[in-house]
Enzyme design. Sequence first.
Site: not given
Ligand code: PLP
Length: 437
Positions: A47, A49, A202, A228, A231, A237
């Site tokens: 842990y 935090e 994003d 993320t 991918k 993950r």
């Molecule tokens: C553009 C985008 N943002 C956020 C996410 C969310 O990711 P997670 O599934 O890890 O929560 C995804 C997942 O496919 C995504 O394609």
Amino acid sequence: MKKQDELFRLIKLEEKRQRDTLMMIPSENYTYPEVRAAVGSILMHKYAEGQPRRRYYQGNEIVDQVESLCEDRALEAFQLSPDKWSANVQPHSGCPANLAVYNAVLEVGDKIMSMYLPDGGHLSHGWQLPDKKVTLVSKIYNVEFYKLDPVTRLLDYNAIEEQAIKYKPKMMISGGTAYPREIDYKRLSKIAHRVGAYYLSDIAHEAGLIAAGACKSPFPYTDFVTMTTHKTLRGPRGAIIFCKKEFEEAIDFSIIPGLQGGPHLHSIAGIAVALEKTKTPEFKKYAFQTVKNAKELAKYFSEKGLDVVSDGTDKHLVLLDLRKNKTNGWVVAWALEAAGIVVNRNTVPNETATPFYPSGLRMGSPALTVRGMKEREMKLIAGWIYEIIQKYSNIQTPSEKDARKTFVSGFYKRIEKDKLLNDINKKVVSLCRKFPV
Ligand SMILES: Cc1ncc(COP(=O)(O)O)c(C=O)c1O
């Protein structure tokens, strides 16, 4: 013990499925053995935090170094100066990473402007229906969406600018799940800053391609970048929030105590492994080949007269609109799966159907590229996909509920017995064996 055996039997089965099918969901990928070793390590016992060297728990001397190393590698992977940028590697996944950015700088009721989900946006950007606040984000903030140009099916920056001037959002978001083209980050940043909004880019999907230089980088233009790690980046993950230095404290505070408890240090260690890999020549080769492979798929489908959304791709994914073939994503995705080709059914721009039975098919090249496949194999696979689309054209899922139930069960039986699908499946397995995971 017997019950545990059952679980590990299932994991073995899933391993075989991943080995003997073509993984073409653009958000999926194979990670590295070293990442799996780190994620499965004893780091999961701890842990911690708080932030490195500012923890609420004892015994963090070593995990502090793990997390700091990951943060440093994150900045290096995207060539960011630690004087100007900060990386938080604690978000448990992409959705909480985005929520943490909103929570850091927005107040309840503030306005967000993001891409329309059926056009390729993402749920975590505040998805809502006209009569239903679907996501928590849409319940907390006011959200308006921008759409693609209905004819070109591309982002229309002039229209977005007009909309932003009228709507006056406090946060503008770009990025999504099914937009096959490069985004003009510079232009969107100008629009956001002109109306006094923060700009969040994003890059969940493109992170690995951007790290390798195979796609354009948003970093020179944005205030926040989320991604993320599982991918195109090929990590475990997880997610990372990058922010300009001035927002570092707000982001850290938003993650903990704002949203999360203890960081998943085992995942953070896995992310650190994957980030280091992005600097290798092999990774750069993989990223550029991933784009070449997706382009090859798009080219094949276009030449065969299929409706390729935006007429091609600049990155790792291809989106097909199947309405011209009088079929839909549900029908074709199940037929393809029966042949061992695993893709997504997906909504498309100007969508007229529901997300469960959408009009499109989304497919990607990253995992195939990791297996070592190149243009030659893409042509072969695209040919099989095309044959299956042809055979499953002129099939519509009934809209009436009872009729649909009968149709669905009959359809599963039909694809199980289909000789074409069985024959293609044999070729798929043989190709998979030639390119082992
Ligand atoms: C553009 C985008 N943002 C956020 C996410 C969310 O990711 P997670 O599934 O890890 O929560 C995804 C997942 O496919 C995504 O394609």
